[in-house]
Design a protein around this motif. Structure first.
Motif, PDB file in Angstrom:
ATOM      1  N   GLN A   1      18.596 -30.318-103.447  1.00  0.00           N
ATOM      2  CA  GLN A   1      17.371 -30.679-102.736  1.00  0.00           C
ATOM      3  C   GLN A   1      16.178 -29.887-103.252  1.00  0.00           C
TER       4      GLN A   1
ATOM      5  N   HIS B   1      20.123 -46.367 -92.762  1.00  0.00           N
ATOM      6  CA  HIS B   1      19.853 -45.500 -93.899  1.00  0.00           C
ATOM      7  C   HIS B   1      20.526 -46.104 -95.122  1.00  0.00           C
TER       8      HIS B   1
ATOM      9  N   SER C   1      18.855 -29.901 -87.132  1.00  0.00           N
ATOM     10  CA  SER C   1      18.327 -31.040 -87.887  1.00  0.00           C
ATOM     11  C   SER C   1      18.450 -30.794 -89.383  1.00  0.00           C
ATOM     12  N   PHE C   2      17.815 -31.679 -90.166  1.00  0.00           N
ATOM     13  CA  PHE C   2      17.840 -31.539 -91.620  1.00  0.00           C
ATOM     14  C   PHE C   2      17.233 -30.208 -92.062  1.00  0.00           C
TER      15      PHE C   2
ATOM     16  N   THR D   1      23.799 -34.590 -88.221  1.00  0.00           N
ATOM     17  CA  THR D   1      22.883 -34.111 -87.194  1.00  0.00           C
ATOM     18  C   THR D   1      22.283 -35.292 -86.435  1.00  0.00           C
TER      19      THR D   1
ATOM     20  N   ASP E   1      23.331 -33.569-101.050  1.00  0.00           N
ATOM     21  CA  ASP E   1      23.981 -33.294 -99.768  1.00  0.00           C
ATOM     22  C   ASP E   1      25.454 -33.681 -99.922  1.00  0.00           C
TER      23      ASP E   1
ATOM     24  N   ALA F   1      20.890 -36.431 -90.789  1.00  0.00           N
ATOM     25  CA  ALA F   1      21.157 -35.655 -91.999  1.00  0.00           C
ATOM     26  C   ALA F   1      22.660 -35.451 -92.169  1.00  0.00           C
ATOM     27  N   GLU F   2      23.161 -35.681 -93.377  1.00  0.00           N
ATOM     28  CA  GLU F   2      24.554 -35.393 -93.704  1.00  0.00           C
ATOM     29  C   GLU F   2      24.599 -33.970 -94.250  1.00  0.00           C
ATOM     30  N   THR F   3      25.266 -33.085 -93.529  1.00  0.00           N
ATOM     31  CA  THR F   3      25.170 -31.662 -93.817  1.00  0.00           C
ATOM     32  C   THR F   3      26.545 -31.015 -93.987  1.00  0.00           C
TER      33      THR F   3
END
Length: 543
Positions: free
Chosen positions: A93, A432, A84-85, A62, A47, A66-68
């Motif tokens: 991934q 996290h 979301s993720f 998100t 990611d 999630a780091e997107t």
């Protein structure tokens, strides 16, 4: 029976596939359909969380932490939906998942190959993102012809083979370059790009033509003939003053007609009146306000993408042009004249960030806002620096510091979240662990607002709000009593953590630990940022 629209890009990158995908999804949503959206990134990073802002731009977070990719931010801002993720995955991934399953014996000793195993994992993730949706718009990052994109294109081809042409269509975004010396728009790059897609078994039904100026009908017809698409399937997407014009422009170009035809949908009639009004207020606002944006990534403003867009949202809803004056915090450290220019702005904004570079310049701007009574808003690091500045210059704690800048400081006004958890024994804080070993707060957390505070007023007197975070360092509650005694109110808390501060004897000086820009949308601006612009407007009128 989810239907799918795959969006690919040709000729070169950065053509606006994310804006195209968001715009098409917006039109479909306003037509009454349940629409999902997915971004596939072909890079091998798991990611973007460990990537430099100079390399990748902003990391969007998100609600589920999630780091997107920053395109997920565009999706949320256009569709006014929390994603979301599931709505973003990478090559990293996919391979990580397949290799992990292989190590655990999940493939029963078979030889693991790109086809079928990698491609099957890609298809599984696409279908997961589309569950329960009428339509899923799938954006593939990169450019057709990139070697890293081939497994994803193969997954597209196989899904079309499995589901049939009435459930899947391909939309290709491509560049029509203007050769200025000849004054001509050229279609040859697009023809070659479409040929590359067809070579691997994908025939796009709709072509989105990106260009600097409007493409004439005869050129569209030429493209339709050479690329083997219907005449109404070449859709113009010329440069616009605002990205939020694009859904309206696509609607005028008739993009919904072929989409409905290919996917066997009834006639699509989106209600875009409210959207159109906001766009008009972006393009021709009735008033303006000047905001000093004090940052250190000014050579790549994509690092502040969500915050820039949030200011546009606030301006649109207030019928106001928000003029951003970019202030380099490093220059501010050594240039006194630049500091004096802050007298002429209506508000000062200090955003989030990482690292020690430019910190003293940001604190100079914060001190100036505090002492001169200028409307101020600090975000994440901006709040931490506001507390540090207050400790040093009001409380007289000259050694006050953050463990981010000096891990051995004896006056750790800002410290690691692990310190808070260890000292307080608080078990309610979700954290996290990043791949680099640090503990972070990521995603959505509740914040209890103090009764009667300016921040509670901004949030329409709500007692409990939810906002998103991305940080490792926290304000040390040990200093809370000293801060409050000298006029700094703790106006927001989360399980003992300081979430927001404001000054009592100041027109409007507010700072928050969370990132309000992550929840701002064109049709639902973040209330804290909206109030900041309102206060800056009031300060301007008062002057």
């Amino acid at each position: 029976m989810t239907k799918y629209i795959f969006v690919t890009g040709g000729v070169l990158s950065s053509l606006g596939k994310g804006i195209t995908s968001s715009s098409i999804a917006t039109l479909l949503k306003h037509s009454g359909l349940n629409v999902g959206i997915l971004k596939i990134d072909p890079y091998i990073n798991v990611d973007p969380g460990t990537m430099s802002p100079l390399e990748h731009g902003e990391v969007f977070v998100t609600y589920d932490g999630a780091e997107t990719d920053l395109d997920i931010g565009h999706y949320e801002r256009f569709l006014n939906v929390d994603f979301s993720f599931k709505n973003n995955f990478t090559t990293g991934q996919v391979y990580l998942s397949v290799i992990d399953r292989e190590r655990k014996g999940g493939y029963l000793g078979k030889t693991i190959q790109v086809i079928p195993h990698i491609v099957d994992e890609i298809k599984h993730r696409i279908k997961l993102a589309g569950e329960g949706k009428d339509i899923l718009v799938v954006e593939l990052g990169g450019t057709v012809g990139d070697i890293e994109g081939l497994p994803f294109l193969e997954a597209m081809r196989e899904m079309k083979h499995e589901y049939g042409i009435n459930r899947i269509i391909s939309m290709h975004v491509t560049l029509i370059p203007l050769i200025r010396a000849a004054g001509e728009l050229k279609t040859k790059p697009t023809q070659h790009s479409v040929q590359e897609l067809r070579r691997i078994g994908i025939t796009p039904q709709i072509i989105i033509t990106r260009s600097e100026k409007e493409i004439p009908t005869e050129l569209k017809n030429k493209l339709a003939m050479s690329c083997d698409v219907d005449y109404d399937c070449v859709i113009g997407a010329q440069d616009a003053k605002s990205i939020y014009q694009m859904p309206i422009n696509f609607l005028k170009e008739g993009v919904l007609v072929p989409i409905a035809r290919f996917l066997k949908l009834p006639e699509l009639k989106p209600d875009m009146k409210a959207w159109d009004l906001l766009v008009k207020q972006i393009l021709a606002p009735q008033q303006e306000v000047n905001i000093a944006f004090v940052g250190k990534y000014l050579n790549l403003k994509e690092s502040y993408k969500s915050l820039i867009e949030a200011l546009i949202h606030a301006g649109a809803n207030l019928d106001t042009q928000v003029n951003i004056q970019w202030i380099d915090s490093e220059e501010l450290e050594k240039n006194e004249e630049m500091l004096q220019k802050l007298k002429y702005v209506n508000g000062i904004l200090v955003p989030g960030g990482f690292g020690e570079r430019g910190i003293e310049g940001k604190m100079k701007a914060i001190q100036f806002a505090r002492e001169q009574g200028i409307v101020f808003f600090g975000i994440c690091l901006g709040m931490q620096l506001a507390i540090l500045e207050f400790c040093r210059n009001v409380l007289g704690i000259k050694e006050a510091n953050s463990m981010e800048f000096n891990p051995n400081t004896h006056e750790a006004v800002i410290y690691l979240i692990e310190n808070f958890i260890n000292q307080s024994g608080e078990k309610q804080i979700r954290t996290h662990t990043s791949p680099m070993g640090g503990t972070m707060r990521l995603g959505e957390y509740e914040c209890t607002l103090k009764e009667g505070s300016k921040l509670q007023k901004a949030y329409k007197n709500q007692k409990l709000i939810k906002e998103r975070h991305r940080h490792r360092y926290e304000a040390n509650p040990k200093y809370q009593a000293m801060l409050e005694k000298k006029g700094m109110m703790i106006s927001g808390k989360c399980n003992g953590l300081i979430e927001a501060i404001e000054l009592k004897n100041h027109p409007w000086f507010v700072a928050v630990q969370f990132h309000p820009e992550f929840t701002s949308r064109l049709q639902a601006p973040n209330l804290a940022i909206l109030e900041f612009i309102k206060q800056a407007l009031y300060a301007k009128s008062y002057k």
